[in-house]
Design a protein around this motif. Structure first.
Motif, PDB file in Angstrom:
ATOM      1  N   VAL A   1      53.601  47.198  -1.666  1.00 46.66           N
ATOM      2  CA  VAL A   1      53.815  47.451  -0.605  1.00 46.66           C
ATOM      3  C   VAL A   1      53.759  48.833  -0.315  1.00 46.66           C
ATOM      4  O   VAL A   1      54.097  50.013  -1.191  1.00 46.66           O
TER       5      VAL A   1
ATOM      6  N   HIS B   1      52.681  53.123   2.520  1.00 44.98           N
ATOM      7  CA  HIS B   1      53.205  53.208   3.186  1.00 44.98           C
ATOM      8  C   HIS B   1      52.519  54.720   3.421  1.00 44.98           C
ATOM      9  O   HIS B   1      53.074  55.414   2.352  1.00 44.98           O
TER      10      HIS B   1
ATOM     11  N   ASP C   1      49.721  46.202   0.119  1.00 42.33           N
ATOM     12  CA  ASP C   1      48.297  46.956  -0.478  1.00 42.33           C
ATOM     13  C   ASP C   1      47.453  45.681  -1.181  1.00 42.33           C
ATOM     14  O   ASP C   1      47.804  44.035  -0.889  1.00 42.33           O
TER      15      ASP C   1
ATOM     16  N   ARG D   1      58.820  44.262   2.722  1.00 46.93           N
ATOM     17  CA  ARG D   1      57.742  44.997   3.611  1.00 46.93           C
ATOM     18  C   ARG D   1      58.651  45.230   4.744  1.00 46.93           C
ATOM     19  O   ARG D   1      58.891  46.183   5.477  1.00 46.93           O
ATOM     20  N   ASP D   2      59.205  43.754   5.787  1.00 47.40           N
ATOM     21  CA  ASP D   2      60.158  43.590   6.866  1.00 47.40           C
ATOM     22  C   ASP D   2      61.269  44.785   6.418  1.00 47.40           C
ATOM     23  O   ASP D   2      62.258  44.864   7.614  1.00 47.40           O
TER      24      ASP D   2
ATOM     25  N   HIS E   1      56.441  40.502   1.115  1.00 45.33           N
ATOM     26  CA  HIS E   1      56.684  40.654   2.881  1.00 45.33           C
ATOM     27  C   HIS E   1      58.152  40.690   3.319  1.00 45.33           C
ATOM     28  O   HIS E   1      58.427  41.216   4.114  1.00 45.33           O
TER      29      HIS E   1
ATOM     30  N   TRP F   1      55.003  50.416   6.944  1.00 37.19           N
ATOM     31  CA  TRP F   1      54.404  49.802   5.222  1.00 37.19           C
ATOM     32  C   TRP F   1      54.224  48.497   6.182  1.00 37.19           C
ATOM     33  O   TRP F   1      53.906  47.885   6.864  1.00 37.19           O
ATOM     34  N   ARG F   2      53.200  48.437   4.596  1.00 34.61           N
ATOM     35  CA  ARG F   2      52.437  47.117   4.863  1.00 34.61           C
ATOM     36  C   ARG F   2      51.983  46.609   3.292  1.00 34.61           C
ATOM     37  O   ARG F   2      52.003  47.545   2.325  1.00 34.61           O
TER      38      ARG F   2
ATOM     39  N   ASN G   1      60.376  47.832   6.725  1.00 34.68           N
ATOM     40  CA  ASN G   1      60.734  48.880   8.230  1.00 34.68           C
ATOM     41  C   ASN G   1      61.695  48.626   9.425  1.00 34.68           C
ATOM     42  O   ASN G   1      61.781  48.765  10.199  1.00 34.68           O
TER      43      ASN G   1
END
Length: 247
Positions: free
Chosen positions: A27, A29, A38, A166-167, A163, A35-36, A170
């Protein structure tokens, strides 16, 4: 770019050196961006140095023949846990399990995020906090169902956990997630006993004081937190040590 590597392990049983698979999902940034996930993800089979127990084989379905020629844990782990360019942290769901095997020597002393502990803080309204229950309660955006299968294999599980991470990132800062992860889990509700299912602020003083002396550190910490909120000091620790001192 800041990177956090999500780790998931499958094991041969309960031995101290019995990892049979490691999976990962990064993950990342970039400044000014959310954030996402990769594209960096993967899995490596590991020779656990012992037969895989039928009990654990029935969960992940990894066969002894599949790991017979695989590298040993101490040889494979460092390159995965310490990738080129480094990581801001490692992460796992209920990270204390992964940390048993990903020792500071292998992981380069990296900090850890526990997505289970962070989920308790960020989404206390949910009914359950396992990796897969979070997946289906939350239905994270962008999660490709097939990549997250089969469950209980290292890369798919790391992909699902990423996932959630990531959330979380964020919604809260990296520093906040690390701070929560360093404490016991703050359970949103009493998990057992006559008060099971009640929010902590619904418990009377006496049941709360009793749970503040529970052997489970997450229950104890959660009850103590509510006592402190009420302005009352937590009770003196009365739980006996696991092993008595020999005099």
């Amino acid at each position: 770019m800041t990177r956090i590597r999500v780790i998931d392990l499958e094991t041969a049983g309960n031995g101290p050196h019995d990892v049979c698979e490691i999976g990962w999902q990064d993950v990342v940034h970039d400044p000014g961006a959310p954030w996402r996930l990769d594209e960096a993800r993967g899995a490596v089979l590991i020779n656990p140095g012992r037969p895989i127990s039928p009990e654990t084989m029935s969960v992940h379905h990894i066969l002894d023949a599949e790991v017979a020629e695989a590298p040993f844990w101490k040889d494979a782990a460092p390159a995965i846990l310490r990738p080129e360019g480094g990581v801001a942290a490692l992460a796992a769901h209920r990270a204390s399990f992964e940390q048993r095997y990903c020792t500071p020597a292998l992981a380069g002393g990296a900090a850890w995020i526990c997505t289970w502990k962070c989920a308790l803080r960020l989404w206390p309204h949910l009914s359950s906090f396992s990796n897969q229950m979070l997946r289906y309660q939350r239905m994270p955006e962008g999660l490709i169902h097939e990549i997250g299968l089969p469950a209980h294999r290292a890369m798919p599980d790391a992909y699902v956990t990423a996932h959630h991470l990531r959330d979380m990132l964020n919604e809260a800062s990296l520093e906040q997630l690390l701070a929560w992860s360093a404490e016991p889990g703050l359970l949103p509700r009493a998990p057992r006993g006559p008060e099971r299912g009640k929010a902590w602020n619904q418990l009377g003083d006496e049941p709360l004081r009793a749970l503040a002396q529970d052997r489970d550190p997450d229950i104890r910490f959660s009850a103590e937190t509510e006592l402190r909120r009420r302005g009352e000091a937590a009770p003196v620790e009365t739980v006996e040590p696991a092993q008595r001192t020999l005099l």
